[in-house]
Design a protein around this motif. Sequence first.
Motif, PDB file in Angstrom:
ATOM      1  N   ASP A 283       3.806   4.372  -8.300  1.00  0.00           N
ATOM      2  CA  ASP A 283       4.528   3.246  -8.913  1.00  0.00           C
ATOM      3  C   ASP A 283       5.290   3.641 -10.174  1.00  0.00           C
ATOM      4  N   ASN A 284       5.620   4.919 -10.314  1.00  0.00           N
ATOM      5  CA  ASN A 284       6.358   5.378 -11.492  1.00  0.00           C
ATOM      6  C   ASN A 284       7.808   4.904 -11.528  1.00  0.00           C
ATOM      7  N   MET A 285       8.345   4.430 -10.427  1.00  0.00           N
ATOM      8  CA  MET A 285       9.736   3.963 -10.383  1.00  0.00           C
ATOM      9  C   MET A 285       9.816   2.438 -10.242  1.00  0.00           C
TER      10      MET A 285
ATOM     11  N   TYR B  95      12.072   1.968  -4.991  1.00  0.00           N
ATOM     12  CA  TYR B  95      11.723   3.331  -4.589  1.00  0.00           C
ATOM     13  C   TYR B  95      10.291   3.428  -4.072  1.00  0.00           C
ATOM     14  N   GLU B  96       9.875   2.464  -3.300  1.00  0.00           N
ATOM     15  CA  GLU B  96       8.537   2.478  -2.708  1.00  0.00           C
ATOM     16  C   GLU B  96       8.665   2.558  -1.196  1.00  0.00           C
ATOM     17  N   GLY B  97       7.831   3.389  -0.573  1.00  0.00           N
ATOM     18  CA  GLY B  97       7.834   3.513   0.876  1.00  0.00           C
ATOM     19  C   GLY B  97       8.721   4.649   1.342  1.00  0.00           C
ATOM     20  N   SER B  98       9.361   4.459   2.495  1.00  0.00           N
ATOM     21  CA  SER B  98      10.221   5.486   3.085  1.00  0.00           C
ATOM     22  C   SER B  98      11.529   5.598   2.326  1.00  0.00           C
ATOM     23  N   LEU B  99      11.890   6.833   1.974  1.00  0.00           N
ATOM     24  CA  LEU B  99      13.127   7.104   1.246  1.00  0.00           C
ATOM     25  C   LEU B  99      13.855   8.284   1.886  1.00  0.00           C
TER      26      LEU B  99
END
Length: 190
Positions: A28-30, A37-41
């Motif tokens: 959870d740094n972003m 920016y959580e999950g698939s990127l």
Amino acid sequence: MLSDDSTPEMPATVTIKAGNIVINHDLDNMDRGNHEYEGSLVVHKSYCDSNEMKRGDVVYFRTPPFQHPNPNMTVPKKSISRVVALAGEKIEIKEGQIYIDGKQLDAFYGKAQSKGVDREQYKLLDAKLQNPELLQQFYHMNLPEVEIPADHVFVLGDTWWRSVDSQLFGPLPIEQIEGRVEGYPAKLSD
């Protein structure tokens, strides 16, 4: 004042192309309050081969070796963070505000935030948030001036106090960067 009004606050939705990989980011740094920016990127693997890093880019990198101040902390082998200072620049954080070469960075990522709440907004929410003393210290964070050497960048997660980034390990060598985060993968239609 140094402005960055061209970096989008939310990641785009992109089509996966040749040279891209898909990673799963579960830290959870972003997170600025909307699970950015959580999950698939989607990561453009060869971006650094033919492009220069720009302030505001979100990069996928191998964490360099360093001694974390909390010996119980599990340091991620790879992570993502935002480029805030470039080679040849000097970065300093005073009272939770980033300064580049002595100029205040005027960008949504230019000052301390916790889940999208800056110091002024925090004062209004103080009683509702966890660890108010810890967050007050965070909002007043200072980092002595650091000059970024050639072939390095300075990266920070958007929520600094939850991030393993340059505030802990110093300027990041470009060779540690595995690619630039392009955004979320587009869903394929049936």
